[in-house]
Motif scaffolding. Structure first.
Motif, PDB file in Angstrom:
ATOM      1  N   THR A 352     -15.923   1.127 -37.585  1.00  0.00           N
ATOM      2  CA  THR A 352     -15.516  -0.212 -37.136  1.00  0.00           C
ATOM      3  C   THR A 352     -14.273  -0.730 -37.866  1.00  0.00           C
ATOM      4  O   THR A 352     -13.954  -1.909 -37.762  1.00  0.00           O
ATOM      5  N   GLN A 354     -11.251  -0.534 -37.208  1.00  0.00           N
ATOM      6  CA  GLN A 354     -10.211  -1.067 -36.302  1.00  0.00           C
ATOM      7  C   GLN A 354     -10.809  -1.967 -35.218  1.00  0.00           C
ATOM      8  O   GLN A 354     -10.143  -2.237 -34.215  1.00  0.00           O
ATOM      9  N   LYS A 356     -11.405  -5.145 -34.785  1.00  0.00           N
ATOM     10  CA  LYS A 356     -10.713  -6.383 -34.383  1.00  0.00           C
ATOM     11  C   LYS A 356      -9.577  -6.083 -33.399  1.00  0.00           C
ATOM     12  O   LYS A 356      -9.468  -6.712 -32.338  1.00  0.00           O
ATOM     13  N   GLN A 360      -9.299  -7.123 -29.413  1.00  0.00           N
ATOM     14  CA  GLN A 360      -8.146  -7.917 -28.956  1.00  0.00           C
ATOM     15  C   GLN A 360      -7.441  -7.233 -27.782  1.00  0.00           C
ATOM     16  O   GLN A 360      -7.139  -7.874 -26.770  1.00  0.00           O
TER      17      GLN A 360
END
Ligand code: ADP
Ligand code: ASP
Ligand code: MG
Length: 441
Positions: A352, A354, A356, A360
């Motif tokens: 996890t 990356q 965010k 997005q």
């Protein structure tokens, strides 16, 4: 020639090392691959984290504690004063090296040099013990023949040339001892194959020399049909296909590292999982043969995050999945499980770092939701789609458990469920009861 790999617990004390030496001597002429003594790699990583965080005192303390342990192992292991003396020198210089690493920059190369010391110590200790017993043991340094290519993968061509050459050069050897886990990076600096990577080393070495068998010695009687750390009354599985073993390793059955399977599978070398504590136990054989119509085992992988994207525009839109996958690719994040419907896609990831950025970017194409603290439960066996009844038995076992995703048909070997981590124990127990008739509450 066989390859025998002994894991951390198998060489976890002086007493255990003596037991391993006895096993090795039963049959001469083999290549022995060792892990670090159990707890050592964790302790070395703890020292590294002190050094990384600018706490040299913490590192020195932890290093002293570990050195003390090793010095006492040595007193117990060797009987002659000469061997005790030279082993003491070796351990002291190893720990002096460890302490010297903190003096200047401490980056990933220093950390890898540090963590390599575990396997370097265990292999030297065992080789010296055998020599003290009068066995012609030859200690080989794995970084002399195992290195990574520019893609960060083990260079199997180089290994295939180098290792047989080195073995041939020692006609006198009754047994070869080397390290698992450690290697050189493409830049020629110390590197390793990742946690639990000694199994992978053993399989690579076995393939490189065309071994007749690869024996993975551990602390349990082979691969069990469920996780013995979670479920009581699990039973050993006596035979697995390479694909089944790979699925089980990947989905959390710690006993065998998933990468271990490929080199042995391609070279068609059987892998046998055996128990150091009970060497006569049958263990598990892994080869290219399958057992039609049998469910073999269940495994679970924790710390999974599910990501769903819903888009009304997806309906009949070609290229949507490509856009979604490209986002994961651009963040170098592999997807474990995937399910689709006409309006959405659900995927699961375990890395996890990356998350965010991924979320997005996905939001450009639809509404996104994330569920963390999930767990993949994987049922492994002959799951050929033309066999009837197996999926429904697995599904039936999950009847009281909220299931977020189901994946079936990706391979002939498994059906997987994504559930909440808090439901894991319940799910594993119910699967044991329904699939293997093992009494579980
Ligand atoms: P080693 O140090 O020899 O590499 P590991 O600690 O990596 O050994 O793996 C052995 C442990 O794996 C066992 O003690 C057991 O608790 C755990 N394990 C998890 N799942 C399974 C399974 N399905 N079958 C057997 N052991 C399992
Ligand atoms: N010593 C390493 C580890 O603990 C490699 C291994 O044991 O397989 O991860
Ligand atoms: Mg292991």
């Amino acid at each position: 020639m066989k390859v025998l790999k002994f894991g951390g617990t198998s060489v976890g004390s002086a007493q255990r090392m003596k037991g391993v030496a006895e096993l090795i001597c039963k049959e001469k002429g083999n290549l022995v691959v060792l892990s670090a003594m159990s707890g050592t790699t964790n302790a070395l990583l703890e020292i590294a984290s002190y050094l990384r965080n600018g706490n040299p005192e913490g590192a020195t303390d932890a290093s002293r504690r570990l050195e003390k342990k090793y010095l006492s192992h040595i007193t117990e292991l060797y009987s002659t004063k000469e061997m005790q003396g030279s082993a003491r020198e070796f351990i002291k210089s190893t720990f002096a090296f460890i302490c010297s690493l903190g003096k200047e920059v401490f980056g990933s190369a220093e950390e890898k040099a540090l963590v390599a010391q575990g396997e370097l110590m265990s292999s030297r200790m065992l080789a010296d013990y055998l020599i003290e017993k009068g066995v012609k043991a030859v200690l080989l340094q794995a970084p002399d023949f195992l290195r990574k290519d520019s893609q960060g993968e083990p260079d199997q061509q180089y290994l295939k040339e180098k290792l047989p050459q080195i073995l041939k050069a020692h006609k006198e050897a009754e047994v070869f001892i080397t390290q698992g886990f450690i290697c050189l990076g493409a830049d020629g600096r110390p590197d390793n194959l990742g946690r639990g990577g000694s199994d992978y080393s053993a399989s690579l070495f076995g393939a490189a020399i065309g071994a007749s068998e690869i024996l993975i010695w551990t602390d349990i009687d082979g691969m069990h049909n469920n996780d013995p750390r979670v479920v009581e009354g699990t039973r050993p599985v006596r035979h697995l296909h390479f694909e089944e073993a790979a699925e089980l390793g990947y989905f959390g059955a710690k006993i065998l590292h998933p990468t271990c399977v490929l080199p042995a599978k391609f070279a068609n070398i059987p892998v046998r999982l055996l128990n150091t504590m009970d060497p006569s136990a049958q263990g598990t054989v892994i080869n290219n043969e399958s057992d039609p119509g049998t469910i073999k085992a269940v495994a679970a992988k924790d710390n999974i995050t599910a990501i769903s994207i819903k888009s009304s525009r997806m309906l009949l839109a070609h290229g949507f999945l490509r856009k979604v996958f490209e986002i994961f690719e651009s963040y170098k994040t592999p997807i474990d499980m995937i399910t689709t419907s006409e309006v959405g896609v659900s995927m699961s990831i375990d890395d996890t770092t990356q998350l965010k950025g991924i979320v997005q970017d996905l939001r450009r194409y639809g509404s996104v939701s994330v569920d963390s603290d999930m767990c993949i439960i994987c049922v492994v066996g002959d799951m050929d789609w033309e066999n009837v009844g197996f999926e429904s038995r697995a599904m039936d076992a999950m009847r009281d458990i909220p299931v977020r995703m189901v994946s079936y048909g990706g391979s002939n070997w498994n059906i997987s469920f994504l559930i909440r981590e808090e439901d894991k124990e319940r799910a594993l127990k119910s699967l044991s009861k329904c699939l293997f008739n093992d009494a579980q509450g």
